[in-house]
Design a protein around this motif. Sequence first.
Motif, PDB file in Angstrom:
ATOM      1  N   SER A 132       0.715  -1.144  -0.105  1.00 55.97           N
ATOM      2  CA  SER A 132       0.092   0.032   0.108  1.00 55.97           C
ATOM      3  C   SER A 132       1.086   1.189   0.183  1.00 55.97           C
ATOM      4  O   SER A 132       1.920   1.304   0.014  1.00 55.97           O
ATOM      5  CB  SER A 132      -0.947   0.078   1.284  1.00 55.97           C
ATOM      6  OG  SER A 132      -0.222   0.240   2.400  1.00 55.97           O
ATOM      7  N   GLY A 133       0.283   2.345  -0.260  1.00 54.24           N
ATOM      8  CA  GLY A 133       1.168   3.593  -0.103  1.00 54.24           C
ATOM      9  C   GLY A 133       1.769   3.952   1.217  1.00 54.24           C
ATOM     10  O   GLY A 133       2.879   4.371   1.141  1.00 54.24           O
ATOM     11  N   GLY A 134       0.692   3.560   2.388  1.00 56.35           N
ATOM     12  CA  GLY A 134       1.479   3.552   3.632  1.00 56.35           C
ATOM     13  C   GLY A 134       2.778   2.635   3.940  1.00 56.35           C
ATOM     14  O   GLY A 134       3.827   3.340   4.571  1.00 56.35           O
ATOM     15  N   MET A 160      -0.660  11.783   2.232  1.00 58.08           N
ATOM     16  CA  MET A 160      -1.412  11.137   1.782  1.00 58.08           C
ATOM     17  C   MET A 160      -1.768   9.836   2.722  1.00 58.08           C
ATOM     18  O   MET A 160      -2.826   8.943   2.371  1.00 58.08           O
ATOM     19  CB  MET A 160      -1.148  10.462   0.323  1.00 58.08           C
ATOM     20  CG  MET A 160      -0.485  11.690  -0.696  1.00 58.08           C
ATOM     21  SD  MET A 160      -2.014  12.663  -1.006  1.00 58.08           S
ATOM     22  CE  MET A 160      -3.025  11.628  -2.102  1.00 58.08           C
ATOM     23  N   LEU A 161      -1.561   9.852   3.917  1.00 58.28           N
ATOM     24  CA  LEU A 161      -1.361   8.682   4.879  1.00 58.28           C
ATOM     25  C   LEU A 161      -2.689   8.921   5.740  1.00 58.28           C
ATOM     26  O   LEU A 161      -3.071   9.974   6.049  1.00 58.28           O
ATOM     27  CB  LEU A 161      -0.322   8.294   5.499  1.00 58.28           C
ATOM     28  CG  LEU A 161       0.899   8.177   4.500  1.00 58.28           C
ATOM     29  CD1 LEU A 161       2.194   7.865   5.320  1.00 58.28           C
ATOM     30  CD2 LEU A 161       0.538   7.106   3.303  1.00 58.28           C
ATOM     31  N   ASP A 162      -3.249   7.947   6.215  1.00 64.25           N
ATOM     32  CA  ASP A 162      -4.288   7.783   7.353  1.00 64.25           C
ATOM     33  C   ASP A 162      -3.583   8.215   8.460  1.00 64.25           C
ATOM     34  O   ASP A 162      -2.452   8.408   8.997  1.00 64.25           O
ATOM     35  CB  ASP A 162      -5.061   6.506   7.502  1.00 64.25           C
ATOM     36  CG  ASP A 162      -4.011   5.504   7.903  1.00 64.25           C
ATOM     37  OD1 ASP A 162      -3.557   5.360   9.238  1.00 64.25           O
ATOM     38  OD2 ASP A 162      -3.582   4.651   7.277  1.00 64.25           O
ATOM     39  N   ALA A 163      -4.456   8.826   9.748  1.00 61.43           N
ATOM     40  CA  ALA A 163      -4.069   9.275  10.760  1.00 61.43           C
ATOM     41  C   ALA A 163      -3.128   8.410  11.753  1.00 61.43           C
ATOM     42  O   ALA A 163      -2.071   8.871  12.308  1.00 61.43           O
ATOM     43  CB  ALA A 163      -5.277   9.776  11.784  1.00 61.43           C
ATOM     44  N   VAL A 164      -3.529   7.160  11.639  1.00 65.91           N
ATOM     45  CA  VAL A 164      -2.732   6.139  12.584  1.00 65.91           C
ATOM     46  C   VAL A 164      -1.566   5.880  11.885  1.00 65.91           C
ATOM     47  O   VAL A 164      -0.183   5.905  12.735  1.00 65.91           O
ATOM     48  CB  VAL A 164      -3.474   4.704  12.595  1.00 65.91           C
ATOM     49  CG1 VAL A 164      -2.606   3.873  13.311  1.00 65.91           C
ATOM     50  CG2 VAL A 164      -4.571   4.923  13.218  1.00 65.91           C
ATOM     51  N   THR A 165      -1.142   5.837  10.673  1.00 64.27           N
ATOM     52  CA  THR A 165      -0.010   5.722   9.863  1.00 64.27           C
ATOM     53  C   THR A 165       0.812   6.910  10.256  1.00 64.27           C
ATOM     54  O   THR A 165       1.946   6.835  10.391  1.00 64.27           O
ATOM     55  CB  THR A 165      -0.106   5.498   8.414  1.00 64.27           C
ATOM     56  OG1 THR A 165      -0.814   4.136   8.256  1.00 64.27           O
ATOM     57  CG2 THR A 165       1.306   4.984   7.691  1.00 64.27           C
ATOM     58  N   ALA A 167       0.920   8.926  12.439  1.00 61.51           N
ATOM     59  CA  ALA A 167       1.467   9.187  13.961  1.00 61.51           C
ATOM     60  C   ALA A 167       2.449   8.232  14.139  1.00 61.51           C
ATOM     61  O   ALA A 167       3.427   8.580  14.743  1.00 61.51           O
ATOM     62  CB  ALA A 167       0.261   8.943  15.015  1.00 61.51           C
ATOM     63  N   GLY A 168       2.494   7.051  13.647  1.00 62.67           N
ATOM     64  CA  GLY A 168       3.446   6.169  13.760  1.00 62.67           C
ATOM     65  C   GLY A 168       4.840   6.579  13.089  1.00 62.67           C
ATOM     66  O   GLY A 168       6.044   6.355  13.830  1.00 62.67           O
ATOM     67  N   ILE A 169       4.714   7.182  11.949  1.00 62.70           N
ATOM     68  CA  ILE A 169       5.768   7.421  11.211  1.00 62.70           C
ATOM     69  C   ILE A 169       6.495   8.792  11.949  1.00 62.70           C
ATOM     70  O   ILE A 169       7.632   8.561  12.166  1.00 62.70           O
ATOM     71  CB  ILE A 169       5.518   8.006   9.844  1.00 62.70           C
ATOM     72  CG1 ILE A 169       5.239   6.687   8.931  1.00 62.70           C
ATOM     73  CG2 ILE A 169       6.645   8.940   8.996  1.00 62.70           C
ATOM     74  CD1 ILE A 169       4.759   6.837   7.500  1.00 62.70           C
ATOM     75  N   TRP A 170       5.886   9.591  12.360  1.00 60.80           N
ATOM     76  CA  TRP A 170       6.404  10.658  13.046  1.00 60.80           C
ATOM     77  C   TRP A 170       6.927  10.493  14.470  1.00 60.80           C
ATOM     78  O   TRP A 170       7.873  10.920  15.076  1.00 60.80           O
ATOM     79  CB  TRP A 170       5.273  11.982  12.905  1.00 60.80           C
ATOM     80  CG  TRP A 170       5.244  12.595  11.717  1.00 60.80           C
ATOM     81  CD1 TRP A 170       4.414  12.826  10.847  1.00 60.80           C
ATOM     82  CD2 TRP A 170       6.314  13.401  11.203  1.00 60.80           C
ATOM     83  NE1 TRP A 170       4.768  13.445   9.792  1.00 60.80           N
ATOM     84  CE2 TRP A 170       5.860  13.982   9.941  1.00 60.80           C
ATOM     85  CE3 TRP A 170       7.547  13.651  11.776  1.00 60.80           C
ATOM     86  CZ2 TRP A 170       6.733  14.968   9.176  1.00 60.80           C
ATOM     87  CZ3 TRP A 170       8.401  14.517  10.758  1.00 60.80           C
ATOM     88  CH2 TRP A 170       7.893  15.157   9.679  1.00 60.80           C
ATOM     89  N   HIS A 192      -1.592  22.135  11.658  1.00 62.74           N
ATOM     90  CA  HIS A 192      -1.797  21.318  12.748  1.00 62.74           C
ATOM     91  C   HIS A 192      -0.776  20.395  12.917  1.00 62.74           C
ATOM     92  O   HIS A 192      -0.052  20.429  13.877  1.00 62.74           O
ATOM     93  CB  HIS A 192      -3.120  20.701  12.672  1.00 62.74           C
ATOM     94  CG  HIS A 192      -3.323  19.742  14.009  1.00 62.74           C
ATOM     95  ND1 HIS A 192      -3.593  20.186  15.030  1.00 62.74           N
ATOM     96  CD2 HIS A 192      -3.248  18.485  13.907  1.00 62.74           C
ATOM     97  CE1 HIS A 192      -3.688  19.176  15.903  1.00 62.74           C
ATOM     98  NE2 HIS A 192      -3.422  18.284  15.101  1.00 62.74           N
ATOM     99  N   LEU A 193      -0.131  19.605  11.782  1.00 59.58           N
ATOM    100  CA  LEU A 193       1.107  18.841  11.907  1.00 59.58           C
ATOM    101  C   LEU A 193       2.181  19.637  12.398  1.00 59.58           C
ATOM    102  O   LEU A 193       2.965  18.965  13.110  1.00 59.58           O
ATOM    103  CB  LEU A 193       1.238  18.211  10.575  1.00 59.58           C
ATOM    104  CG  LEU A 193       2.575  17.325  10.512  1.00 59.58           C
ATOM    105  CD1 LEU A 193       2.319  16.055  11.278  1.00 59.58           C
ATOM    106  CD2 LEU A 193       2.460  16.894   9.055  1.00 59.58           C
TER     107      LEU A 193
END
Length: 210
Positions: A132-134, A160-165, A167-170, A192-193
């Motif tokens: 997937s893209g994430g 382009m990623l969902d909120a959970v992904t 958060a995990g990356i950052w 916001h980010l």
Amino acid sequence: MKPWSGVIMLEARGLSYRYQANQWLFKDVHLTVQRGEIVGLKGPSGTGKTTLGKLIAGYLSPIEGMILLDGKRHIPDGFNPIQMVLQHPEKAINPQWRMSRIFTEVHSINEELLLSLGFKNEWLERSPAELSGGELQRFCLARALGKQTQFLIADEMTTMLDAVTQAGIWHTVLDLVKNKNLGVLAISHDPHLLNQISTRIIDFSSLIRK
């Protein structure tokens, strides 16, 4: 190749750029990033933020100005300690290669980093089209963060990623900033980010003149 060491400051000094004979996209831009900090660069899409990131990462050559590492002019030679991750990971990967080959083309596989990004070992034997893209973006980030990487240019890296992904990356990047003294330039139009992750925030419009 010996690891880079002793680099404490990334500096864009007097950068100017235009595409071919077009008018200047920006002129005389100055920007600094210290290791161990996240500098947020905000501004609308289409204003030149990505181009600035590519200049700093060595993807493009400035028409005027220079990039410095710890006060010395930087010209990439071999593995670049300034790495960039863009918004669309599929454009940064050879679609005909397995993920393991793409990874080891740059450096050895860092299993601890892959684990922290939620990347599964079985993905290494897949092709990009099977992820997937994430999943691809987590892979691109892991590939960029080799042992010699001192600075990361993150250009709309999780847009382009969902909120959970996201958060995990950052969360992983913030840990690297803290524990590995990574310096980050986070380019985004999402205030916001940037408010959540940045040590300081710069408005791109305050840097540019044409």
